[in-house]
Design a protein around this motif. Structure first.
Motif, PDB file in Angstrom:
ATOM      1  N   ASN A  20      -3.739  14.789   6.633  1.00 16.03           N
ATOM      2  CA  ASN A  20      -2.554  15.639   6.516  1.00 16.03           C
ATOM      3  C   ASN A  20      -1.409  15.075   5.663  1.00 16.03           C
ATOM      4  O   ASN A  20      -0.566  15.847   5.194  1.00 16.03           O
ATOM      5  N   GLU A  21      -1.336  13.765   5.504  1.00 12.79           N
ATOM      6  CA  GLU A  21      -0.178  13.196   4.800  1.00 12.79           C
ATOM      7  C   GLU A  21      -0.403  13.201   3.283  1.00 12.79           C
ATOM      8  O   GLU A  21      -1.548  13.158   2.811  1.00 12.79           O
ATOM      9  N   PRO A  22       0.680  13.246   2.498  1.00 15.08           N
ATOM     10  CA  PRO A  22       0.547  13.303   1.033  1.00 15.08           C
ATOM     11  C   PRO A  22       0.105  11.961   0.450  1.00 15.08           C
ATOM     12  O   PRO A  22       0.264  10.911   1.077  1.00 15.08           O
ATOM     13  N   LYS A  23      -0.433  12.029  -0.749  1.00 15.60           N
ATOM     14  CA  LYS A  23      -0.805  10.816  -1.466  1.00 15.60           C
ATOM     15  C   LYS A  23       0.466  10.119  -1.968  1.00 15.60           C
ATOM     16  O   LYS A  23       1.480  10.773  -2.242  1.00 15.60           O
ATOM     17  N   LEU A  24       0.391   8.806  -2.082  1.00  9.08           N
ATOM     18  CA  LEU A  24       1.510   8.049  -2.634  1.00  9.08           C
ATOM     19  C   LEU A  24       1.400   8.046  -4.154  1.00  9.08           C
ATOM     20  O   LEU A  24       0.435   7.495  -4.718  1.00  9.08           O
ATOM     21  N   THR A  42       6.861   7.999  -6.734  1.00 13.81           N
ATOM     22  CA  THR A  42       7.441   7.750  -5.403  1.00 13.81           C
ATOM     23  C   THR A  42       7.516   6.257  -5.118  1.00 13.81           C
ATOM     24  O   THR A  42       8.517   5.764  -4.575  1.00 13.81           O
ATOM     25  N   TYR A  43       6.463   5.540  -5.503  1.00 17.40           N
ATOM     26  CA  TYR A  43       6.476   4.097  -5.225  1.00 17.40           C
ATOM     27  C   TYR A  43       7.528   3.382  -6.060  1.00 17.40           C
ATOM     28  O   TYR A  43       8.143   2.427  -5.590  1.00 17.40           O
ATOM     29  N   GLU A  44       7.739   3.839  -7.280  1.00 24.84           N
ATOM     30  CA  GLU A  44       8.776   3.219  -8.103  1.00 24.84           C
ATOM     31  C   GLU A  44      10.147   3.355  -7.443  1.00 24.84           C
ATOM     32  O   GLU A  44      10.957   2.425  -7.477  1.00 24.84           O
ATOM     33  N   ILE A  57      -1.754   0.602  -7.506  1.00 25.77           N
ATOM     34  CA  ILE A  57      -0.657   0.662  -8.486  1.00 25.77           C
ATOM     35  C   ILE A  57      -0.223  -0.746  -8.881  1.00 25.77           C
ATOM     36  O   ILE A  57      -0.076  -1.056 -10.069  1.00 25.77           O
ATOM     37  N   VAL A  58      -0.018  -1.594  -7.883  1.00 26.48           N
ATOM     38  CA  VAL A  58       0.416  -2.963  -8.155  1.00 26.48           C
ATOM     39  C   VAL A  58       0.041  -3.855  -6.966  1.00 26.48           C
ATOM     40  O   VAL A  58       0.030  -3.411  -5.808  1.00 26.48           O
ATOM     41  N   PRO A 108       4.646 -10.617  -9.505  1.00 28.33           N
ATOM     42  CA  PRO A 108       5.960 -10.771  -8.846  1.00 28.33           C
ATOM     43  C   PRO A 108       7.107 -10.107  -9.601  1.00 28.33           C
ATOM     44  O   PRO A 108       8.181  -9.942  -9.036  1.00 28.33           O
ATOM     45  N   ALA A 109       6.904  -9.723 -10.862  1.00 28.90           N
ATOM     46  CA  ALA A 109       8.005  -9.157 -11.657  1.00 28.90           C
ATOM     47  C   ALA A 109       8.036  -7.633 -11.645  1.00 28.90           C
ATOM     48  O   ALA A 109       8.919  -7.029 -12.253  1.00 28.90           O
ATOM     49  N   TYR A 110       7.088  -7.002 -10.941  1.00 27.39           N
ATOM     50  CA  TYR A 110       6.965  -5.545 -11.001  1.00 27.39           C
ATOM     51  C   TYR A 110       8.262  -4.829 -10.581  1.00 27.39           C
ATOM     52  O   TYR A 110       8.756  -3.955 -11.300  1.00 27.39           O
ATOM     53  N   ALA A 111       8.809  -5.207  -9.425  1.00 29.59           N
ATOM     54  CA  ALA A 111      10.004  -4.519  -8.914  1.00 29.59           C
ATOM     55  C   ALA A 111      11.178  -4.664  -9.878  1.00 29.59           C
ATOM     56  O   ALA A 111      11.942  -3.711 -10.095  1.00 29.59           O
TER      57      ALA A 111
END
Length: 314
Positions: free
Chosen positions: A241-245, A249-251, A271-272, A278-281
């Motif tokens: 029932n829940e939506p995909k991420l 949205t994750y960004e 995604i990551v 470690p530099a993604y965010a």
């Protein structure tokens, strides 16, 4: 001698009871799992041991005050104001601290090695793996085998070993559920393992116990222990029932702010991997025009926009 210190004993007893009664409201002393129970036992061992040391110090202190106080019958020949050094005393007050350190260190070292493994009471069960990712100022929980993800809460079955793989997307955080166990650090580019287990259903407070900025006090989550059947049902309902991420949205979850609880039927692991990247965010924040305050001005503004305005536009 005892008659002289007897009037002070009710005061000492009263202070001890006052201190111990204050500890009764500390949830860390009310464990709901084997890991937290071991940590509670270590805390109480240290408290009782230190109270014993304090009692001995006060008894010796009182004895010295009474025995060597200035009085009419004091024997002047025992008074040696020019005496310096005593090999016997030097040895005694060197050995005693060593013994204290050894007595406290041995059980702590044994417990440390025991807690690195799976709890003995559920050693026959395959642990559920959950990746816990700290982000300013939220917690993201990924279930790689179930392919679901939650934000600011984590559901687990009772009496089941849970292997948390703790990391962080930005600041170094400390993962802690006082009634279940912890703490362990989560750092960008690293993954630390922590086994936990809940012995009874309930909702337990979890948080980041490491200072990571102005929103650190709100970086909390619910650790929810469910009956095993309820947990299986929750997993199935979430998958259906829940939506995909999505990547978008994750960004937005990488932005430094608090969010409400969320649930998704996929994880960010495709995604990551923050343990490897470690530099993604920081790159995502740069993409959204957000800098750390140390890099920009005092308000974190970039090109005339502050961080909240930047996020609200997405």
């Amino acid at each position: 001698m005892f008659k002289k210190i007897k009037p002070f004993m009710p005061i000492v007893a009263g202070l001890s009871l006052l201190v111990l009664s204050g500890c009764s409201d500390l949830i860390v002393l009310d464990p709901k799992g084997p890991v937290a129970a071991t940590q509670r036992d270590l805390i109480m061992l240290s408290i009782y041991f230190m109270l014993g040391i304090v009692a001995v110090v006060f008894v010796v202190f009182t004895f010295i005050l009474v025995k060597y106080r200035d009085r009419k019958e004091f024997n002047d020949k025992d008074y040696k104001p020019d005496m310096h050094g005593s090999v016997k005393l030097e040895i005694i007050w060197t050995i005693i601290p060593v013994i204290i350190v050894v007595v406290l260190a041995v059980p702590n070292a044994i417990a440390l090695y025991e807690l690195k493994g799976q709890p003995e009471s559920t050693a026959d069960k395959e642990p559920i793996v959950i990746q816990a990712t700290a982000v300013d100022w939220k917690w993201i929980f990924s279930y790689p085998e179930e392919n679901i993800e939650t934000v600011n809460y984590v559901n687990v079955p009772e009496d089941y070993p849970i292997l948390f793989k703790v990391t962080a997307a930005d600041s170094m955080a400390s993962f802690w559920v006082p009634q279940i166990g912890g703490q362990i650090y989560g750092m960008p580019g690293m993954v630390n393992d922590l086994f936990l287990q809940a012995d009874e259903p309930g909702v337990y407070e979890g948080r980041n116990s490491n200072f990571t900025g102005e929103g650190m006090a709100h970086q909390e989550f619910d650790f929810v222990a469910l009956e095993e059947e309820d947990y299986r049902n929750w997993v199935e309902e979430t998958q259906e029932n829940e939506p995909k991420l999505t990547k978008g949205t994750y960004e937005k979850l990488m932005l430094p702010e608090t969010v409400e609880k969320m649930t998704f039927s996929s994880t960010h692991l495709n995604i990551v991997d923050h343990g490897q990247n470690p530099a993604y965010a920081m790159k995502i924040r740069e993409k959204y025009g957000i800098r750390e305050k140390s890099e920009g001005n005092e308000d974190g503004k970039v090109d005339g926009n502050d961080s909240n305005e930047s996020h609200s536009n997405h």
